[in-house]
Design an enzyme around this catalytic site. Structure first.
Site, PDB file in Angstrom:
ATOM      1  N   GLY A 241      58.714  36.442   3.406  1.00  0.00           N
ATOM      2  CA  GLY A 241      58.791  36.233   4.883  1.00  0.00           C
ATOM      3  C   GLY A 241      58.098  35.331   5.199  1.00  0.00           C
ATOM      4  O   GLY A 241      58.198  34.371   4.591  1.00  0.00           O
ATOM      5  N   GLU A 263      57.939  34.040  -1.547  1.00  0.00           N
ATOM      6  CA  GLU A 263      58.951  33.274  -0.975  1.00  0.00           C
ATOM      7  C   GLU A 263      59.032  33.387   0.701  1.00  0.00           C
ATOM      8  O   GLU A 263      59.177  34.173   1.311  1.00  0.00           O
ATOM      9  CB  GLU A 263      60.452  33.944  -1.401  1.00  0.00           C
ATOM     10  CG  GLU A 263      60.726  34.152  -2.833  1.00  0.00           C
ATOM     11  CD  GLU A 263      60.480  32.754  -3.677  1.00  0.00           C
ATOM     12  OE1 GLU A 263      60.881  31.744  -3.029  1.00  0.00           O
ATOM     13  OE2 GLU A 263      60.256  32.774  -4.546  1.00  0.00           O
ATOM     14  N   CYS A 297      65.850  31.275   5.925  1.00  0.00           N
ATOM     15  CA  CYS A 297      64.597  30.552   5.495  1.00  0.00           C
ATOM     16  C   CYS A 297      65.160  29.304   4.991  1.00  0.00           C
ATOM     17  O   CYS A 297      64.323  28.094   5.201  1.00  0.00           O
ATOM     18  CB  CYS A 297      63.979  30.992   4.254  1.00  0.00           C
ATOM     19  SG  CYS A 297      65.226  31.404   2.931  1.00  0.00           S
TER      20      CYS A 297
HETATM   21  P1  NAD Z   1      57.240  38.300   8.608  1.00  0.00           P
HETATM   22  O1  NAD Z   1      56.350  37.565   7.654  1.00  0.00           O
HETATM   23  O2  NAD Z   1      56.910  38.740   9.953  1.00  0.00           O
HETATM   24  O3  NAD Z   1      57.905  39.748   8.093  1.00  0.00           O
HETATM   25  C1  NAD Z   1      58.222  39.937   6.700  1.00  0.00           C
HETATM   26  C2  NAD Z   1      57.939  41.145   6.221  1.00  0.00           C
HETATM   27  O4  NAD Z   1      56.434  41.300   6.296  1.00  0.00           O
HETATM   28  C3  NAD Z   1      58.459  42.602   6.911  1.00  0.00           C
HETATM   29  O5  NAD Z   1      58.659  43.571   6.158  1.00  0.00           O
HETATM   30  C4  NAD Z   1      57.114  42.757   7.847  1.00  0.00           C
HETATM   31  O6  NAD Z   1      57.071  44.124   8.142  1.00  0.00           O
HETATM   32  C5  NAD Z   1      56.172  42.429   6.954  1.00  0.00           C
HETATM   33  N1  NAD Z   1      54.502  41.989   7.626  1.00  0.00           N
HETATM   34  C6  NAD Z   1      54.749  41.276   8.791  1.00  0.00           C
HETATM   35  N2  NAD Z   1      53.259  41.147   9.178  1.00  0.00           N
HETATM   36  C7  NAD Z   1      52.705  41.656   8.089  1.00  0.00           C
HETATM   37  C8  NAD Z   1      51.007  41.662   7.678  1.00  0.00           C
HETATM   38  N3  NAD Z   1      50.384  41.266   8.595  1.00  0.00           N
HETATM   39  N4  NAD Z   1      50.775  42.397   6.627  1.00  0.00           N
HETATM   40  C9  NAD Z   1      51.680  42.748   5.733  1.00  0.00           C
HETATM   41  N5  NAD Z   1      53.000  42.811   5.799  1.00  0.00           N
HETATM   42  C10 NAD Z   1      53.454  42.274   7.137  1.00  0.00           C
HETATM   43  O7  NAD Z   1      58.543  37.569   8.423  1.00  0.00           O
HETATM   44  P2  NAD Z   1      59.905  37.610   9.697  1.00  0.00           P
HETATM   45  O8  NAD Z   1      59.313  36.758  10.741  1.00  0.00           O
HETATM   46  O9  NAD Z   1      60.226  38.947  10.036  1.00  0.00           O
HETATM   47  O10 NAD Z   1      60.891  36.715   8.737  1.00  0.00           O
HETATM   48  C11 NAD Z   1      61.039  35.476   8.887  1.00  0.00           C
HETATM   49  C12 NAD Z   1      60.510  34.659   7.879  1.00  0.00           C
HETATM   50  O11 NAD Z   1      60.782  34.970   6.573  1.00  0.00           O
HETATM   51  C13 NAD Z   1      60.515  33.297   7.955  1.00  0.00           C
HETATM   52  O12 NAD Z   1      59.490  32.297   7.900  1.00  0.00           O
HETATM   53  C14 NAD Z   1      61.567  32.914   6.834  1.00  0.00           C
HETATM   54  O13 NAD Z   1      61.715  31.711   6.606  1.00  0.00           O
HETATM   55  C15 NAD Z   1      61.217  33.892   5.951  1.00  0.00           C
HETATM   56  N6  NAD Z   1      61.946  34.302   5.002  1.00  0.00           N
HETATM   57  C16 NAD Z   1      61.936  33.400   3.397  1.00  0.00           C
HETATM   58  C17 NAD Z   1      63.058  33.533   2.602  1.00  0.00           C
HETATM   59  C18 NAD Z   1      62.659  33.042   1.344  1.00  0.00           C
HETATM   60  O14 NAD Z   1      63.302  33.435   0.314  1.00  0.00           O
HETATM   61  N7  NAD Z   1      61.992  31.875   1.119  1.00  0.00           N
HETATM   62  C19 NAD Z   1      64.112  34.622   2.791  1.00  0.00           C
HETATM   63  C20 NAD Z   1      64.195  35.150   4.171  1.00  0.00           C
HETATM   64  C21 NAD Z   1      62.984  34.883   5.035  1.00  0.00           C
END
Ligand code: NAD
Length: 531
Positions: A241, A263, A297
């Site tokens: 995330g 990641e 990502c």
């Molecule tokens: P996010 O961090 O907001 O959410 C990702 C996950 O974390 C979700 O399941 C969400 O419910 C949970 N989450 C959110 N806030 C949280 C908290 N405070 N505590 C615990 N869990 C929490 O990410 P997003 O905006 O939904 O997704 C996009 C991001 O993910 C982008 O930055 C993207 O680059 C990244 N991403 C990285 C990869 C990789 O492999 N490097 C792959 C896919 C996405």
């Protein structure tokens, strides 16, 4: 899981439940997961888990883990093999559901399900390896061995943009290695999470080994799951995330002396040198920047172009970006579909004025698609879908916020440089280090770029995106903590090494102390052989 029809012409709604200690639980509070292509389409109704439910899932996962770890690894791998087979059988319906729930064009959705199949194919046979080593001892009658042991109970939290491929990258190796998992799927894709979990159980995974708790992030199931690390109920968290949330996960794991897999985000550079095949480079740049509406990502954030070819690149880019087909993700011909959610759309809207404030100019002014304002060839629902046309900034300097910060939408920057040195400096000029690309025909430039770029992944004459199940995937800097997904490398994340010595001497032997040094032979005198 229950399915109920909708009376608005859209397919049925999936009623998702948590799976805790092997049981589907009745849902108290739910939220609607709506299709980003048609907001009135309720794809799934999913639970908002309470902290108590998340705690119970983690606590009960411990006993399940011990039993699962006693199952021989090749038998565990048979479950992975059957999962791969089921994914193959359900590939088309799953892909269509992925498109419906999170808006990935159907062609890409099929690719993402295929990635999960490839992951199963790879790890099915890995269950017959999971090798340890035999190591020579410095003492007689003593044998040394290493074994891979599971880490224990793994908390898994995933993002919505790859709702099946990325969870498979984590769950397949974690469970293969004898861990149990408590998974919190993305709140953008709870329906896909439920269907994927169902396939695991149909493949023969004991239900207690994989618990699934749905809900939001902050102040929801995601946060509760992280908090279980402080309660001693988790041995690891594997997170995909944003960098912001990844830091929280890293902090909690750090104070508990546990190793997370992180990641995170990216601001990925794509370099075009003066000798590049410009058509190829611009096609790669378009796919990198606007594929999945820029919500990968590995999406390209900065196109870094040698000034000698900037005018041609600029012209080609505008021409080809203006011709991109935007619309319904179920339509086979679209180049990209909608934003996954309103949050990403709002951030993308705000990025426009941030770029202008910092002194960049709009080469292509992307805008939200609304009724009466559709671009040519648009095939979506402008009223109920979250669509936007591509945005390209030019005159961008690497110190501008739009060059430094991930946006996660259809937007990209043109950055002018003079030659390879400046290109490498610009490419390394963000806090991130996930993926990267260079377009050139010069073998020496390719070599230098590969050696000096600080990203975890690099393409030569290909886009910044794309992964294969047997290559390590992951980033450096703000993109992660050095952990890697996929291939043999990910096994390190889900196992611990155990060193074992077996002493057959029948007497107490002490390494380093009881060493018998063989007496060195007398030194011959070679001085007579030379002047
Ligand atoms: P996010 O961090 O907001 O959410 C990702 C996950 O974390 C979700 O399941 C969400 O419910 C949970 N989450 C959110 N806030 C949280 C908290 N405070 N505590 C615990 N869990 C929490 O990410 P997003 O905006 O939904 O997704 C996009 C991001 O993910 C982008 O930055 C993207 O680059 C990244 N991403 C990285 C990869 C990789 O492999 N490097 C792959 C896919 C996405």
């Amino acid at each position: 899981m229950k399915i109920s029809p909708q009376d608005n012409g859209h397919p049925a709604t999936l009623h998702v439940q948590n799976v805790i200690a092997g049981e589907e639980r009745a849902v108290s509070q739910t939220y609607a997961s709506r299709s980003p292509a048609h907001r009135e389409d309720v794809v799934a109704l999913a639970p908002r888990s309470t902290k108590e439910e998340v705690r119970e899932a983690c606590a009960k996962s411990r006993a399940a883990q011990r039993a699962w770890a006693r199952t021989p690894a090749p038998a565990r791998a048979q479950v992975i093999g059957r999962l791969g087979q089921l994914l193959r059988e359900e590939k088309e319906s799953l892909s269509r559901f992925v498109s419906r729930e999170m808006g990935k064009p159907i062609r890409e959705a099929r690719g993402s399900v295929q990635e999960a199949i490839d992951t199963c194919d790879f790890f099915q046979s890995e269950g017959r390896r999971l090798y340890g080593q035999t190591v020579p001892s410095e003492l007689s009658n003593k044998e040394l061995y290493t074994y891979r042991r599971p880490v224990g109970v793994v908390g898994v939290i995933t993002a919505g943009n790859f709702p099946i491929a990325v969870p498979s990258w984590k769950l397949v190796p974690a469970l293969l290695c004898g861990n149990s998992a408590v998974w919190k799927p993305s709140d953008d894709a709870p329906g896909i999470g439920a269907l994927f979990a169902d396939l695991w159980y149909r493949a023969g995974l004991p239900r207690e080994v994989l618990s699934v708790v749905h809900g939001g992030g902050a102040e929801g199931a995601g946060q509760f799951l992280i908090e279980m690390m402080d309660e001693g109920l988790l041995d690891k968290i594997s997170f995909t995330g944003s960098t912001e949330v990844g830091r929280l996960v890293g902090e909690v794991c750090g104070r508990n002396l546990k190793r997370p897999s992180l990641e995170l985000g990216g601001k990925n550079p794509l370099v075009i040198l003066a000798d590049a095949d410009l058509d190829l480079a611009v096609d790669g740049a378009l796919w990198s920047s606007f594929g999945t509406a820029g919500q990968r990502c590995t999406s390209c954030g900065n196109i870094i172009v040698d000034k000698r070819v900037l005018p041609q690149v600029r012209e080609l880019l505008v021409k080809k970006a203006s011709a991109l087909k935007i619309g319904d993700p179920m339509n086979e011909g679209v180049d990209y579909g909608p934003f996954i959610n309103e949050r990403f759309l709002e951030r993308w809207v705000a990025q426009r004025s941030i770029g202008i404030e910092d002194g960049a100019s709009l080469l292509l002014d992307g805008r939200r698609v609304t009724p009466g304002n559709e671009p040519e060839g648009f095939s979506g629902d402008a009223q109920h879908g979250l669509y936007a046309t591509p945005r390209i900034f030019e005159h961008v300097k690497m110190n501008m916020r739009i060059a430094q910060e991930e946006c996660f939408g259809p937007t990209v920057n043109l950055v002018e440089v003079d030659g390879l040195d400046e290109a490498i400096e610009a490419a390394n000029g963000t806090p991130y280090g996930l993926s990267s690309a260079i377009y050139t025909r010069d073998a020496k430039a390719m070599l230098r770029f590969k050696e000096e770029i600080q990203a975890g992944m690099t393409s030569v004459n290909n886009s910044t995106t794309g992964a294969e199940a047997h290559l390590p995937f992951g980033g450096n800097g703000a993109s992660g903590n050095g952990s890697r997904e996929s291939g043999i490398w990910v096994i390190e994340s889900y196992t611990r090494w155990q060193a074992v010595n077996v002493d057959l001497a029948g007497k107490l032997q002490l390494a380093q102390i009881d060493l018998e040094d063989a007496a060195p032979p007398e030194k011959p005198d070679w001085s007579q052989l030379v002047r």
